[in-house]
Design an enzyme around this catalytic site. Structure first.
Site, PDB file in Angstrom:
ATOM      1  N   SER A  21      38.269  41.428  -7.585  1.00 50.51           N
ATOM      2  CA  SER A  21      38.477  42.857  -7.772  1.00 50.51           C
ATOM      3  C   SER A  21      40.225  43.292  -8.497  1.00 50.51           C
ATOM      4  CB  SER A  21      37.732  43.482  -6.534  1.00 50.51           C
ATOM      5  OG  SER A  21      37.950  45.234  -7.380  1.00 50.51           O
ATOM      6  N   ASP A  67      32.913  54.563 -16.392  1.00 52.25           N
ATOM      7  CA  ASP A  67      32.664  54.021 -17.514  1.00 52.25           C
ATOM      8  C   ASP A  67      32.527  54.281 -18.864  1.00 52.25           C
ATOM      9  OD1 ASP A  67      33.300  51.319 -16.095  1.00 52.25           O
ATOM     10  OD2 ASP A  67      31.315  50.592 -15.242  1.00 52.25           O
ATOM     11  N   GLY A  88      26.065  42.274 -26.794  1.00 57.87           N
ATOM     12  CA  GLY A  88      25.722  42.754 -25.726  1.00 57.87           C
ATOM     13  C   GLY A  88      24.996  43.783 -24.729  1.00 57.87           C
ATOM     14  N   LYS A 145      25.759  48.971  -8.108  1.00 60.11           N
ATOM     15  CA  LYS A 145      25.815  49.591  -9.496  1.00 60.11           C
ATOM     16  C   LYS A 145      24.116  50.372  -9.622  1.00 60.11           C
ATOM     17  CE  LYS A 145      29.125  48.720 -12.200  1.00 60.11           C
ATOM     18  NZ  LYS A 145      30.272  48.651 -13.412  1.00 60.11           N
ATOM     19  N   ALA A 189      27.401  47.448 -18.433  1.00 60.60           N
ATOM     20  CA  ALA A 189      28.823  47.730 -19.986  1.00 60.60           C
ATOM     21  C   ALA A 189      27.887  47.961 -21.205  1.00 60.60           C
ATOM     22  CB  ALA A 189      29.793  46.748 -19.985  1.00 60.60           C
ATOM     23  N   GLY A 203      39.894  46.229 -23.460  1.00 62.31           N
ATOM     24  CA  GLY A 203      39.558  46.536 -22.311  1.00 62.31           C
ATOM     25  C   GLY A 203      40.422  47.374 -20.891  1.00 62.31           C
TER      26      GLY A 203
HETATM   27  P1  NAP Z   1      26.098  41.563 -17.503  1.00 61.73           P
HETATM   28  O1  NAP Z   1      25.685  42.786 -17.374  1.00 61.73           O
HETATM   29  O2  NAP Z   1      26.291  41.197 -17.234  1.00 61.73           O
HETATM   30  O3  NAP Z   1      26.151  41.797 -19.147  1.00 61.73           O
HETATM   31  C1  NAP Z   1      26.723  40.943 -19.359  1.00 61.73           C
HETATM   32  C2  NAP Z   1      26.281  40.707 -21.322  1.00 61.73           C
HETATM   33  O4  NAP Z   1      26.736  39.794 -21.923  1.00 61.73           O
HETATM   34  C3  NAP Z   1      24.800  40.180 -21.481  1.00 61.73           C
HETATM   35  O5  NAP Z   1      23.963  40.461 -22.046  1.00 61.73           O
HETATM   36  C4  NAP Z   1      24.485  38.313 -21.429  1.00 61.73           C
HETATM   37  O6  NAP Z   1      23.644  38.415 -22.241  1.00 61.73           O
HETATM   38  C5  NAP Z   1      26.506  38.773 -22.498  1.00 61.73           C
HETATM   39  N1  NAP Z   1      26.179  36.813 -22.724  1.00 61.73           N
HETATM   40  C6  NAP Z   1      26.894  36.530 -21.378  1.00 61.73           C
HETATM   41  N2  NAP Z   1      27.522  36.154 -21.997  1.00 61.73           N
HETATM   42  C7  NAP Z   1      27.290  35.459 -22.850  1.00 61.73           C
HETATM   43  C8  NAP Z   1      27.962  34.471 -23.768  1.00 61.73           C
HETATM   44  N3  NAP Z   1      27.980  33.505 -23.261  1.00 61.73           N
HETATM   45  N4  NAP Z   1      27.353  34.253 -25.253  1.00 61.73           N
HETATM   46  C9  NAP Z   1      26.445  36.150 -25.677  1.00 61.73           C
HETATM   47  N5  NAP Z   1      25.959  36.595 -24.650  1.00 61.73           N
HETATM   48  C10 NAP Z   1      26.780  36.509 -23.213  1.00 61.73           C
HETATM   49  O7  NAP Z   1      28.248  41.906 -17.629  1.00 61.73           O
HETATM   50  P2  NAP Z   1      28.452  43.631 -17.708  1.00 61.73           P
HETATM   51  O8  NAP Z   1      28.610  44.042 -16.151  1.00 61.73           O
HETATM   52  O9  NAP Z   1      27.826  44.673 -18.768  1.00 61.73           O
HETATM   53  O10 NAP Z   1      29.860  43.099 -18.065  1.00 61.73           O
HETATM   54  C11 NAP Z   1      30.064  42.703 -19.096  1.00 61.73           C
HETATM   55  C12 NAP Z   1      31.523  42.662 -19.702  1.00 61.73           C
HETATM   56  O11 NAP Z   1      32.467  43.589 -19.985  1.00 61.73           O
HETATM   57  C13 NAP Z   1      32.364  41.884 -18.693  1.00 61.73           C
HETATM   58  O12 NAP Z   1      33.123  40.801 -18.514  1.00 61.73           O
HETATM   59  C14 NAP Z   1      33.819  42.741 -18.555  1.00 61.73           C
HETATM   60  O13 NAP Z   1      35.060  41.740 -19.151  1.00 61.73           O
HETATM   61  C15 NAP Z   1      33.695  44.171 -19.253  1.00 61.73           C
HETATM   62  N6  NAP Z   1      33.535  44.949 -18.340  1.00 61.73           N
HETATM   63  C16 NAP Z   1      35.295  46.064 -18.701  1.00 61.73           C
HETATM   64  C17 NAP Z   1      35.240  47.436 -18.424  1.00 61.73           C
HETATM   65  C18 NAP Z   1      36.689  47.301 -18.543  1.00 61.73           C
HETATM   66  O14 NAP Z   1      36.300  48.563 -17.464  1.00 61.73           O
HETATM   67  N7  NAP Z   1      37.437  47.474 -19.439  1.00 61.73           N
HETATM   68  C19 NAP Z   1      34.512  47.493 -17.236  1.00 61.73           C
HETATM   69  C20 NAP Z   1      32.648  46.888 -17.144  1.00 61.73           C
HETATM   70  C21 NAP Z   1      32.823  45.815 -17.934  1.00 61.73           C
HETATM   71  P3  NAP Z   1      22.076  38.056 -21.484  1.00 61.73           P
HETATM   72  O15 NAP Z   1      21.491  38.475 -21.011  1.00 61.73           O
HETATM   73  O16 NAP Z   1      21.491  36.872 -22.307  1.00 61.73           O
HETATM   74  O17 NAP Z   1      22.679  37.289 -20.558  1.00 61.73           O
END
Ligand code: NAP
Length: 532
Positions: A265, A352, A386, A316, A390, A494
């Site tokens: 974190s 977010d 995705g 969350k 997020a 991001g």
């Molecule tokens: P999450 O709940 O685990 O969701 C990840 C999503 O990405 C799912 O739909 C997953 O698909 C998909 N995915 C994972 N690996 C993949 C791959 N290799 N190819 C294609 N799709 C893939 O994660 P999250 O919390 O939404 O976070 C996602 C990203 O958002 C993080 O990596 C982070 O960098 C970014 N984020 C940024 C902020 C910010 O403030 N900038 C805040 C939150 C998140 P499946 O369902 O098939 O596994």
């Protein structure tokens, strides 16, 4: 004859000790700000002494010399001669996590000769405390270690140690449960004898940072993070520059982040830098809270008087059960990333969504000076890649702004479920490049460190009119962002979203406008391999 003693600044917890018929001594049990004791464990005398000097140059006021790390014969007088700051002498056996390989008689002789040489403190385990008598001005730390657990009856254990003619009682026990921190910190707070209570392991980290807040005379840190002498020990640099331990006192407001795992974190870096910049007496701490311990942790947080928490994976959604109020966005997204303790209320928010939507609106307003001011998103279409947490926050926000939204996710069912819930459209992952949209948003981790050569979108489909938003913030310039810039697209990174969501949290925590520039600088400096 009447003797008059003028006593300056004696706190309610200080003891007045009669040391002779006409003299008294005030034994301080509490200090407002406490010290960091840095442990030095090196094999050679000259390395110990060099580290000692270096630490004092860095501002260290107390070091622990671990005699058990020294290879060969130990020369205590050499270590203590011209020492640059006060020392604690410790010589641990293997059963307390030490390295001493000599006989017990040899160990006791080293401890006794350290006292005779005038060491400021000596650390004595309970079973040897009686065989190493008090002598001179050396203060006695009576210590207890348990590398497996934090024992049930801490007050009884503490009383036993305190009875061994202790100036300071020290307990170091393994935390298996976040509640162990509260038990240990409460013990420090309530103890009549000066007490250091540290929980080991990453669950125990808060006890190391908060020891002084609860009245411990000092906490322990290691010279370098790669040379921790106990599980979960933080480095001196970390304690000073990240948590500003020297400035923590009983008035310090407590904040933190809950997650499991907690290791990566970045929130402690940016929130602590913001507090520091604005001169706010507050500290932001990483709390590793396993899924099963969440509701107990929220009860503990009330006792610890924590004022606010950032919430991340895996809490969350499940945190909702522990809240008394949830704001409308968090309710709509069914995810909370911020908790504020407000009197009896425990209130959940989601920053977010607003952070992402504000970032998009600003980019659109900059790209198109004629865009509708109150909603530059009006009439736009978006493709979201995705369907995780997020994506849920962003799709909720997009739909609230009437953006026509299409979702493509590797797992089609997740895209379908999200689309149904918020009135969007779902398509197959493989057809994502063919969707025509004004805004492309990556909500997958594709492109994140270390997979920096990956992109979730084929660059040949990028058009200069598009706004491309990659939520991945490590690195900031992902391959997708670089491709978009080469195709003259407008971009949102991001980092922009991360700093905004943290700024919104900071505002909820403190009521102050966050120093966003400071937060951004710290985030950019910290991104990449862990620095400490
Ligand atoms: P999450 O709940 O685990 O969701 C990840 C999503 O990405 C799912 O739909 C997953 O698909 C998909 N995915 C994972 N690996 C993949 C791959 N290799 N190819 C294609 N799709 C893939 O994660 P999250 O919390 O939404 O976070 C996602 C990203 O958002 C993080 O990596 C982070 O960098 C970014 N984020 C940024 C902020 C910010 O403030 N900038 C805040 C939150 C998140 P499946 O369902 O098939 O596994």
């Amino acid at each position: 004859m009447i003797k008059v003693f003028v006593i300056d600044r004696v706190g309610p917890r200080d003891a007045i000790v009669r040391t002779g018929p006409n003299s008294i001594r005030i034994r301080q049990h509490r200090r407002q700000a406490t010290m960091i004791c840095v442990s030095i464990g090196r094999g050679r005398h000259r390395h110990v002494m060099a580290e000692h000097r270096h630490l004092v140059e860095q501002g260290a006021e107390l070091v622990e010399l671990r005699l058990d790390y020294i290879k060969g014969e130990v020369n205590v007088r050499r270590l203590l001669h011209e020492r640059p700051c006060p020392v604690i002498i410790t010589c641990r056996r293997a059963r307390e996590g030490g390295k001493f390989s000599g006989t017990e008689d040899e160990r006791l002789m080293l401890l006794r000769s350290s006292i005779a040489a005038g060491a400021e403190y000596v650390d004595l385990e309970e079973d040897v405390a009686a065989s190493v008598p008090r002598y001179g001005a050396t203060r006695r730390i009576i210590s207890y270690h348990d590398f497996r657990k934090t024992p049930d009856n801490l007050p009884r254990l503490h009383a036993r140690l305190a009875a061994m003619d202790a100036d300071i009682v020290k307990l170091a026990t393994m935390a298996n449960h976040p509640h162990d921190n509260l038990r240990m910190l409460s013990l420090i707070r309530d103890a009549k004898v000066s007490t250091i209570g540290l929980c080991m392991g990453d669950i125990g980290t808060p006890s190391r940072i908060l020891a002084g807040h609860f009245g411990a005379p000092f906490t322990y840190a290691t010279f370098h993070h790669e040379r921790a002498l106990a599980p979960g020990q933080l480095s001196y640099q970390h304690m000073k520059e990240l948590y500003h331990y020297d400035d923590i006192n009983s008035e310090t407001a407590l904040y933190g982040v809950i997650a499991d795992p907690i290791g990566h974190s970045l929130s402690p870096q940016i929130h602590n830098a913001a507090f520091r910049h604005q001169g706010v007496n507050a500290v932001y701490i990483p709390f590793r809270v396993p899924r099963a311990n969440l509701s107990q942790f929220i009860e503990d947080a009330k006792v610890l008087k924590i004022r606010g928490l950032s919430v991340t994976i895996p809490h969350k959604e499940s945190i909702a059960r522990s809240l008394t109020k949830i704001d409308s966005a968090a309710k709509g997204i069914e995810a909370v990333n911020t908790v504020v303790f407000d009197g009896d209320q425990v209130v959940g928010y989601n920053t977010d969504c607003k952070a992402a939507l504000d970032s998009l609106k600003q980019a659109l307003a900059e790209a198109d000076a004629g865009a509708a001011e109150e909603n530059p998103l009006a009439g736009k279409s978006a493709l979201v890649l995705g369907a995780g947490g997020a994506a849920r926050a962003i799709v909720y926000g997009l739909r609230r702004h009437d953006v026509q939204t299409t979702i493509a996710s590797r797992t089609r069912q997740r895209a379908d479920a999200l689309a149904t819930r918020y009135g969007a459209r779902a398509v197959d992952w493989l057809s994502r490049n063919k969707v025509s949209a004004d805004i492309l948003i990556n909500c997958t981790p594709v492109g994140m460190h270390p997979e920096v050569d990956a992109t979730p979108y084929d660059k040949h489909y990028l058009k200069p009119s598009m706004l491309v938003f990659d939520t991945v913030y490590n690195p900031e310039s992902t391959l997708l962002i670089k491709d978009a810039q080469r195709h003259h697209c407008h971009v949102v990174t991001g980092v922009q979203m991360f700093v905004r969501q943290a700024s919104l949290q900071y505002r909820l925590f403190t009521g102050r406008q966050a120093p966003a520039d400071v937060m951004r600088d710290v985030l950019k400096r910290t991104i990449g391999p862990v620095k400490y």
